[in-house]
Design a protein around this motif. Structure first.
Motif, PDB file in Angstrom:
ATOM      1  N   LEU A  35       1.509   6.622  -7.911  1.00  0.00           N
ATOM      2  CA  LEU A  35       1.385   7.916  -7.231  1.00  0.00           C
ATOM      3  C   LEU A  35       0.120   7.860  -6.388  1.00  0.00           C
ATOM      4  CD1 LEU A  35       2.664  10.793  -7.068  1.00  0.00           C
ATOM      5  CD2 LEU A  35       1.006  11.480  -8.797  1.00  0.00           C
ATOM      6  N   CYS A  36       0.273   8.040  -5.069  1.00  0.00           N
ATOM      7  CA  CYS A  36      -0.889   7.920  -4.192  1.00  0.00           C
ATOM      8  C   CYS A  36      -1.864   9.062  -4.458  1.00  0.00           C
ATOM      9  CB  CYS A  36      -0.458   7.920  -2.725  1.00  0.00           C
ATOM     10  SG  CYS A  36      -1.874   7.813  -1.614  1.00  0.00           S
ATOM     11  N   LYS A  37      -3.136   8.692  -4.678  1.00  0.00           N
ATOM     12  CA  LYS A  37      -4.153   9.703  -4.979  1.00  0.00           C
ATOM     13  C   LYS A  37      -4.497  10.512  -3.745  1.00  0.00           C
ATOM     14  CE  LYS A  37      -6.823   7.896  -8.771  1.00  0.00           C
ATOM     15  NZ  LYS A  37      -8.087   7.241  -9.154  1.00  0.00           N
ATOM     16  N   LYS A  38      -4.209   9.951  -2.572  1.00  0.00           N
ATOM     17  CA  LYS A  38      -4.596  10.642  -1.344  1.00  0.00           C
ATOM     18  C   LYS A  38      -3.488  11.582  -0.837  1.00  0.00           C
ATOM     19  CE  LYS A  38      -6.218   9.497   3.300  1.00  0.00           C
ATOM     20  NZ  LYS A  38      -6.253   8.380   4.244  1.00  0.00           N
ATOM     21  N   CYS A  39      -2.233  11.104  -0.809  1.00  0.00           N
ATOM     22  CA  CYS A  39      -1.189  11.920  -0.162  1.00  0.00           C
ATOM     23  C   CYS A  39      -0.059  12.328  -1.114  1.00  0.00           C
ATOM     24  CB  CYS A  39      -0.624  11.190   1.059  1.00  0.00           C
ATOM     25  SG  CYS A  39       0.469   9.822   0.645  1.00  0.00           S
ATOM     26  N   GLY A  40      -0.093  11.832  -2.359  1.00  0.00           N
ATOM     27  CA  GLY A  40       0.918  12.273  -3.333  1.00  0.00           C
ATOM     28  C   GLY A  40       2.270  11.600  -3.221  1.00  0.00           C
ATOM     29  N   ALA A  99       0.858  -1.186   0.000  1.00  0.00           N
ATOM     30  CA  ALA A  99       0.000   0.000   0.000  1.00  0.00           C
ATOM     31  C   ALA A  99       0.893   1.235   0.000  1.00  0.00           C
ATOM     32  CB  ALA A  99      -0.876  -0.019   1.245  1.00  0.00           C
ATOM     33  N   CYS A 100       0.291   2.411  -0.087  1.00  0.00           N
ATOM     34  CA  CYS A 100       1.082   3.657  -0.055  1.00  0.00           C
ATOM     35  C   CYS A 100       1.887   3.717   1.246  1.00  0.00           C
ATOM     36  CB  CYS A 100       0.150   4.863  -0.149  1.00  0.00           C
ATOM     37  SG  CYS A 100       1.002   6.400   0.263  1.00  0.00           S
ATOM     38  N   PRO A 101       3.213   3.881   1.152  1.00  0.00           N
ATOM     39  CA  PRO A 101       4.034   3.925   2.376  1.00  0.00           C
ATOM     40  C   PRO A 101       3.804   5.190   3.209  1.00  0.00           C
ATOM     41  CG  PRO A 101       5.393   4.282   0.430  1.00  0.00           C
ATOM     42  CD  PRO A 101       4.024   3.973  -0.072  1.00  0.00           C
ATOM     43  N   GLY A 102       3.143   6.193   2.626  1.00  0.00           N
ATOM     44  CA  GLY A 102       2.858   7.404   3.388  1.00  0.00           C
ATOM     45  C   GLY A 102       1.592   7.249   4.214  1.00  0.00           C
ATOM     46  N   CYS A 103       0.437   7.095   3.523  1.00  0.00           N
ATOM     47  CA  CYS A 103      -0.851   7.114   4.233  1.00  0.00           C
ATOM     48  C   CYS A 103      -1.483   5.741   4.365  1.00  0.00           C
ATOM     49  CB  CYS A 103      -1.810   8.067   3.522  1.00  0.00           C
ATOM     50  SG  CYS A 103      -2.380   7.460   1.925  1.00  0.00           S
ATOM     51  N   GLY A 104      -0.979   4.750   3.657  1.00  0.00           N
ATOM     52  CA  GLY A 104      -1.541   3.396   3.763  1.00  0.00           C
ATOM     53  C   GLY A 104      -2.653   3.105   2.773  1.00  0.00           C
TER      54      GLY A 104
HETATM   55 ZN   LIG Z   1      -0.748   7.935   0.352  1.00  0.00          ZN
END
Ligand SMILES: [Zn+2]
Length: 339
Positions: A70-75, A48-53
């Motif tokens: 590219l995470c749609k939530k946190c970029g 999953a996105c390593p920033g926001c999950g």
């Molecule tokens: Zn994210």
């Protein structure tokens, strides 16, 4: 007239960047692809996105067989599927491109790196530790390599009782000990029982298989209210946005995670930290793009091209503007362990 900043060629040559890239592509074939050039599934796992999950982010681009999302939530930009931990550590232990980079770039520019990178970093760190009134018993650097940075801090007589380097490579640990720095030759994840006042990790988190687990481990090694200081690329910075996938910095499997100021804050909050300071003190953005354009790179932005061609003085002003507005591709984050 020479500019106010040091230049990319002081610490690596652009042509050498091309050569290292070519070596890395050979290493990728050797470690991660089958005879037909397809990724060997057994060495990869999705994340999953390593920033926001956030899960299920779409493919953004492919480079050298790696899928960047590219995470749609946190970029956050990240590689998934990514090499599994075991294969990744085999790669780091044995890849020719890593060996050449260490020998021909890091070692040969060690003196200038110490003066131009480590010294300003040490001064910044001293300022933050003073501002945030960090405790003074134990300062730890994770991935401190040959120990130059801790040696500098010791020389500055910051008043810490103890300095400790946690360095997984045998060669780095040996050089660090030779400098008189107390060193554990292991991964941070294998370390137990420390109670540090401050932990630093420079240019490390972008390489890690699991940044969330790492940050949680750092938290467990800090005293209550302890300070965590890290640097990492900012994917929303000048040269990374302009060059995109063509940037030499976009290089799997070495770099797996590209955060931005917002996603870094999200990751640290998930790990039990609060960000207390964030800046982008990078000095090379403009020079990196300028050198690429001089080397024949086709940049489709006439405004930026005209800025780049107006001389050292204006390029330095532009770099200062980037620093002042969180727009450089290199960021520094200071976080405190939440209670
Ligand atoms: Zn994210």
């Amino acid at each position: 007239m020479a500019g106010a900043f040091f230049r990319e060629n002081d610490i690596r040559s652009g042509d050498f960047g091309k050569f290292i890239d070519a070596c890395r592509v050979k290493d990728i074939k050797r470690f991660f692809l089958d005879s037909k050039g397809r990724p060997l599934k057994k060495y990869f796992s999705c994340c999953a996105c390593p920033g926001c999950g956030k899960k299920g982010n779409p493919l953004y681009f492919m480079k050298e067989k790696f899928i960047f999302r590219l995470c749609k939530k946190c970029g956050t930009l990240y590689i998934s599927p990514r090499p599994k931990l075991k294969r990744l550590s085999d790669y780091y232990a044995d890849a020719e491109s890593i060996r050449i980079f260490t020998r021909e770039v890091l070692e040969k520019t060690a003196a200038v790196r110490k003066e131009k990178i480590f010294l300003p970093r040490a001064e910044r760190l001293c300022r933050y530790l003073k501002n945030f009134k960090a405790g003074k018993q134990l300062l730890v650097e994770i991935g401190g390599g040959n120990g130059i940075f801790l040696e500098l801090l010791k020389e500055r007589k910051l008043g810490f009782g103890e300095y400790l380097n946690i360095e997984p490579s045998g060669e780095g640990a040996r050089l660090s000990r030779a400098r008189g720095i107390k060193t554990l030759n292991c991964l941070a994840e294998e370390t137990r029982g420390l109670q540090a006042d401050c932990i630093c990790a420079f240019e490390l988190i972008e390489h890690l298989f699991d940044p969330l687990a790492f940050c949680r481990q750092v938290r467990s090694l800090l005293k209550p209210g302890g300070v965590f200081i890290l640097t990492t690329p900012n994917i929303n910075g000048f040269d990374l946005l302009l060059l995109g996938k063509d940037s030499y910095n976009i290089s799997g499997p070495n770099h797996l995670n590209y955060f931005n100021p917002e996603s870094m804050a999200i990751l640290l909050k998930r790990s039990g930290f609060k960000v207390v300071a964030l800046e982008t003190p990078g000095v090379l953005d403009v020079d990196i793009v300028y050198n690429r354009v001089k080397g024949g790179y086709k940049l489709n932005d006439r405004f930026v091209l005209s800025l780049l061609n107006k001389g050292d003085s204006l390029r330095d002003k532009l770099q200062l503007f980037l620093q002042d507005n969180l727009l450089s591709s290199n960021m520094l984050v200071v976080a405190r362990k939440s209670c």
